[in-house]
Design a protein around this motif. Sequence first.
Motif, mmCIF file in Angstrom:
data_model
loop_
_atom_site.group_PDB
_atom_site.id
_atom_site.type_symbol
_atom_site.label_atom_id
_atom_site.label_comp_id
_atom_site.label_asym_id
_atom_site.label_seq_id
_atom_site.Cartn_x
_atom_site.Cartn_y
_atom_site.Cartn_z
ATOM 1 N N LYS A 1 0.947 -1.119 -0.092
ATOM 2 C CA LYS A 1 0.020 0.032 -0.033
ATOM 3 C C LYS A 1 0.902 1.218 0.158
ATOM 4 O O LYS A 1 1.844 1.343 -0.784
ATOM 5 N N HIS B 1 -8.920 -2.543 -5.806
ATOM 6 C CA HIS B 1 -8.896 -2.866 -4.347
ATOM 7 C C HIS B 1 -9.942 -1.924 -3.630
ATOM 8 O O HIS B 1 -10.499 -0.998 -3.966
ATOM 9 N N GLU C 1 -11.205 -10.209 -1.454
ATOM 10 C CA GLU C 1 -10.882 -9.313 0.191
ATOM 11 C C GLU C 1 -12.065 -8.428 0.441
ATOM 12 O O GLU C 1 -12.274 -7.704 0.053
ATOM 13 N N ILE D 1 -9.730 -6.276 5.773
ATOM 14 C CA ILE D 1 -8.702 -5.724 5.525
ATOM 15 C C ILE D 1 -7.950 -4.661 6.518
ATOM 16 O O ILE D 1 -8.883 -3.923 7.006
ATOM 17 N N GLY D 2 -6.921 -5.022 7.557
ATOM 18 C CA GLY D 2 -6.497 -4.184 8.203
ATOM 19 C C GLY D 2 -7.139 -4.511 9.664
ATOM 20 O O GLY D 2 -6.600 -3.949 10.672
ATOM 21 N N ALA E 1 -6.417 -9.832 6.375
ATOM 22 C CA ALA E 1 -6.428 -10.200 7.875
ATOM 23 C C ALA E 1 -5.598 -11.668 7.620
ATOM 24 O O ALA E 1 -5.791 -12.270 8.815
ATOM 25 N N GLY F 1 -1.199 -8.881 3.506
ATOM 26 C CA GLY F 1 -0.755 -7.491 3.817
ATOM 27 C C GLY F 1 0.145 -7.253 4.975
ATOM 28 O O GLY F 1 1.534 -7.554 4.582
ATOM 29 N N ARG F 2 -0.240 -7.284 6.259
ATOM 30 C CA ARG F 2 0.631 -7.167 7.231
ATOM 31 C C ARG F 2 1.569 -8.227 7.333
ATOM 32 O O ARG F 2 2.707 -8.180 7.868
HETATM 33 O O1 LIG Z 1 -5.423 -5.249 1.860
HETATM 34 C C1 LIG Z 1 -4.868 -6.398 1.771
HETATM 35 C C2 LIG Z 1 -3.888 -6.544 1.064
HETATM 36 O O2 LIG Z 1 -4.233 -5.924 -0.342
HETATM 37 C C3 LIG Z 1 -4.917 -6.896 3.283
HETATM 38 O O3 LIG Z 1 -4.367 -6.280 4.370
HETATM 39 P P1 LIG Z 1 -4.242 -7.043 5.851
HETATM 40 O O4 LIG Z 1 -3.700 -8.764 5.474
HETATM 41 O O5 LIG Z 1 -3.052 -6.529 6.505
HETATM 42 O O6 LIG Z 1 -5.431 -7.211 6.359
#
Ligand SMILES: O=C(CO)COP(=O)(O)O
Length: 247
Positions: A11, A95, A164, A169-170, A204, A225-226
């Motif tokens: 990101k 996205h 997703e 997400i996040g 996640a 992501g993370r």
């Molecule tokens: O948006 C994401 C990848 O594009 C997902 O992020 P997370 O796995 O940190 O929730």
Amino acid sequence: MTTPVSLTSTKMNLGLRQTENWIDDVLLPRANALGRLHFCACLPYPLLPLGVRRFEKTGLTTGAQNVWCEAGAVTGEVSAGLLAEIGCTHVMVGHAERRRLFAEDDRLVARKARAASAAGLTPVICVGEQERAGRTETVTQVRRQASTALRDLPAGAAAVVLYEPAWAIGSAQTAEPHQAAAVLSALQQETPDHVNPTLLYGGAVTAGTYSSLRRLAPWDGVALGRAAQDAAMLDDVLGELLEPARP
Ligand SMILES: O=C(CO)COP(=O)(O)O
């Protein structure tokens, strides 16, 4: 059993030095394992040449996080042709953050996916419900998003569909595996005969996510992501994705 596929997006979370350090300290020491997953790192535009250079001959590839649909006089945008020319292999389109912040709709996402494909890039078509919703509503939304983007791709075009849920997400919570399985089944039904996209889950993802999803439905892999930014978390996820005997 085929090896799963994985990708990540940083990101706008890592600057230049942080991205260099992440590539050198976290990704490249794990290049063999990541290469087996056909791992692609989707970076902000200014960092793409850095990714392309660093990943040369490693089996890892570089993707962009966005693209514009045409070349020419569109100030501030970047064409698919330019992304391909500098060595990108993939580009994310639609996205959840772009759908929410920039009002990207299914038709625009479809145009971006088509432009990516025409330039020889693999579009990573992101789909998913913005708000937590029940199975029927989720499946309806995802069906519409995926079919709009897939139907105009050229025959045989490479494509990834990344489910997703925006709310995951996040967050600390992934989609519920039964509901995700219903989404995967809808995506399979919605895929036109002329394309055969790779179907990934994201949102996640940590160690254990892929196994619990895969127990119920044949997901091709997961987007990180993370989990890709933390060496210990990445090791756990890689161990799970590459373990030889998955159910
Ligand atoms: O948006 C994401 C990848 O594009 C997902 O992020 P997370 O796995 O940190 O929730």
